[in-house]
Design a protein around this motif. Structure first.
Motif, mmCIF file in Angstrom:
data_model
loop_
_atom_site.group_PDB
_atom_site.id
_atom_site.type_symbol
_atom_site.label_atom_id
_atom_site.label_comp_id
_atom_site.label_asym_id
_atom_site.label_seq_id
_atom_site.Cartn_x
_atom_site.Cartn_y
_atom_site.Cartn_z
ATOM 1 N N LEU A 86 9.153 49.236 -15.886
ATOM 2 C CA LEU A 86 9.846 49.389 -17.169
ATOM 3 C C LEU A 86 9.476 50.715 -17.828
ATOM 4 C CD1 LEU A 86 9.637 45.782 -18.657
ATOM 5 C CD2 LEU A 86 11.685 46.979 -17.877
ATOM 6 N N ALA A 87 8.198 51.088 -17.739
ATOM 7 C CA ALA A 87 7.759 52.357 -18.326
ATOM 8 C C ALA A 87 8.425 53.535 -17.625
ATOM 9 C CB ALA A 87 6.236 52.476 -18.231
ATOM 10 N N GLN A 88 8.559 53.434 -16.289
ATOM 11 C CA GLN A 88 9.213 54.509 -15.541
ATOM 12 C C GLN A 88 10.691 54.615 -15.918
ATOM 13 O OE1 GLN A 88 8.380 53.385 -11.509
ATOM 14 N NE2 GLN A 88 6.360 54.356 -11.472
ATOM 15 N N LEU A 89 11.351 53.475 -16.032
ATOM 16 C CA LEU A 89 12.769 53.483 -16.411
ATOM 17 C C LEU A 89 12.946 53.994 -17.835
ATOM 18 C CD1 LEU A 89 13.978 50.099 -14.849
ATOM 19 C CD2 LEU A 89 14.402 52.413 -14.004
ATOM 20 N N GLN A 90 12.009 53.643 -18.710
ATOM 21 C CA GLN A 90 12.092 54.121 -20.086
ATOM 22 C C GLN A 90 11.929 55.643 -20.131
ATOM 23 O OE1 GLN A 90 8.902 53.000 -22.875
ATOM 24 N NE2 GLN A 90 10.490 52.460 -24.354
ATOM 25 N N GLN A 91 11.022 56.172 -19.325
ATOM 26 C CA GLN A 91 10.837 57.615 -19.268
ATOM 27 C C GLN A 91 12.090 58.290 -18.725
ATOM 28 O OE1 GLN A 91 8.356 59.548 -20.496
ATOM 29 N NE2 GLN A 91 9.773 61.198 -19.931
ATOM 30 N N HIS A 92 12.692 57.682 -17.708
ATOM 31 C CA HIS A 92 13.940 58.230 -17.165
ATOM 32 C C HIS A 92 15.034 58.215 -18.227
ATOM 33 C CE1 HIS A 92 17.185 59.273 -14.585
ATOM 34 N NE2 HIS A 92 17.664 58.066 -14.462
ATOM 35 N N TYR A 93 15.084 57.122 -19.012
ATOM 36 C CA TYR A 93 16.080 57.029 -20.083
ATOM 37 C C TYR A 93 15.883 58.154 -21.092
ATOM 38 C CZ TYR A 93 18.419 55.304 -24.276
ATOM 39 O OH TYR A 93 19.200 55.205 -25.396
ATOM 40 N N ARG A 94 14.624 58.414 -21.476
ATOM 41 C CA ARG A 94 14.359 59.480 -22.444
ATOM 42 C C ARG A 94 14.763 60.841 -21.890
ATOM 43 N NH1 ARG A 94 8.390 57.072 -23.980
ATOM 44 N NH2 ARG A 94 9.100 55.539 -25.543
ATOM 45 N N THR A 95 14.534 61.036 -20.594
ATOM 46 C CA THR A 95 14.946 62.292 -19.972
ATOM 47 C C THR A 95 16.456 62.458 -20.020
ATOM 48 O OG1 THR A 95 13.046 62.237 -18.475
ATOM 49 C CG2 THR A 95 14.896 63.638 -17.839
ATOM 50 N N VAL A 96 17.178 61.365 -19.725
ATOM 51 C CA VAL A 96 18.638 61.414 -19.770
ATOM 52 C C VAL A 96 19.118 61.706 -21.191
ATOM 53 C CG1 VAL A 96 20.736 60.032 -19.521
ATOM 54 C CG2 VAL A 96 18.965 59.919 -17.775
#
Length: 369
Positions: A86-96
């Motif tokens: 979830l933390a990795q996906l959240q970081q990816h979301y912030r990058t997007v």
């Protein structure tokens, strides 16, 4: 086909989605696909399990997941802990989101030059010339850029803005759309000021026809909250003899959270939804649960609207409700994802009403896709 195996070409054909053999080989190198067996002639041989795995990769890519995340999602027992993932996906979301912000800045700059009506074009050519020679890396260049926008902004104070004229330079190609749909999309953009909204507008094939027939039949118009019905064109609706009512008739509701809580806490509003007259038009601009419940009632045969304009706000329930709406088999308009709001729902109906009154005999929408 070679026995029970597929060649790499047959594998890509089975999956479809513009998958190429080169992409399959790349997935092998990344470990997304296991290395295949080889024939005596050294051809790669694939099984039905490989077809399923590749199909999953393609489906996740279409949802916007990066290959690194797809690899983790497909690793099964080797998947990192839920919180880590979830933390990795959240970081990816912030990058997007950061990428979207940068693209939005680029779009704003382009709009600043392209979105000029005819009376502002006297400085447009000069602006383009200055941009061409701008030394953006220097402080003096940044000052020149600020002066450039000030000159362009000063020109806007000399006349009212010609919105339709500016939009023609910014809208995507709508040549394949009917005149009525182009009018509707234009009104939606003018309601929110965001041209990028257009690709996310979805409708059933019979939505325009159903809306016009219902309005001609003096149908009931039902909005989910007072803010939605307040934004409707009551004068034109009265001309069509279409009565307007509010589902959650609480004047204190001012946002999506309040609307959602009110609908869940008071079963009276759910009862009102079920009692909505057959052939009505339902507008949902705030509460995703209203739209979800409406879909439930349609599936149960307890609700038969002529049209649903489903554009609630929300980050998980709203996108899910909109997907259900598109599959419910009822004429509808909606916006993909989290986009939405009462103003956009009302603007949709207002545009349909306006085009009906202005062009009652137009049938261009019947031949458009």
């Amino acid at each position: 086909m070679m026995g029970r195996y597929l060649t790499i070409k047959e594998l890509t054909q089975a999956v479809g989605g513009e998958v190429t053999p080169r992409m399959v080989r790349h997935y092998h190198n990344l470990g997304l696909l296991p290395q295949p067996q080889r024939s005596a002639n050294n051809y790669r041989l694939y099984t039905e399990q490989d077809v399923q795995q590749l199909s999953r990769i393609v489906a996740l890519k279409k949802q916007g997941f990066q290959l690194a995340h797809i690899q983790q999602l497909l690793q099964g027992d080797e998947l990192p802990g839920e919180q880590v993932m979830l933390a990795q996906l959240q970081q990816h979301y912030r990058t997007v989101i950061q990428q979207l912000s940068r693209l939005r800045q680029t779009a704003m700059a382009l709009e600043g030059v392209l979105g000029r009506d005819r009376k502002c074009q006297s400085v447009q050519a000069d602006a383009i010339a200055q941009l061409r020679w701008l030394e953006a890396e220097t402080q003096s260049g940044l000052v020149s850029l600020e002066h450039l926008w000030q000159r362009l902004d000063a020109e806007t104070a000399t006349h009212p803005e010609a919105f339709e004229e500016s939009l023609q330079r910014l809208l995507p190609d709508l040549s394949g759309r009917s005149e009525i749909e182009v009018h509707l999309l234009t009104k939606l953009v003018l309601a929110c000021g965001d041209v990028s909204l257009v690709p996310f507008v979805r409708r059933s094939g019979d939505a325009i026809a159903a809306a016009r027939e219902a309005l001609k039949a003096e149908c009931q118009i039902v909005g989910d909250v007072p803010a939605v019905t307040a934004a409707l064109d009551h004068t034109r609706l009265a001309h069509l003899s279409c009565p307007v009512s509010t589902l959650i008739a609480d004047p204190h509701i001012t946002d999506a959270h309040d609307a959602e809580q009110a609908f869940w806490q008071d079963h009276l509003w759910q009862h009102h939804l079920q009692q909505m007259p057959t052939g009505s038009i339902l507008l949902v601009g705030y509460a995703p649960s209203v739209l979800t419940t409406a879909c439930d009632l349609i599936e149960q045969g307890k609700l038969q609207p002529a049209l649903i304009i489903g554009m609630p706000i929300g980050f998980s329930h709203a996108p899910a409700a909109k997907r259900r709406l598109l599959q419910a088999g009822v004429p509808c308009f909606t916006l993909e994802g989290t986009l939405g709001g009462g103003l956009l729902a009302a603007a949709t109906l207002n545009a349909l009403v306006e085009s009906l009154l202005d062009k009652p005999d137009c049938h261009c929408y019947l031949s458009a896709p």
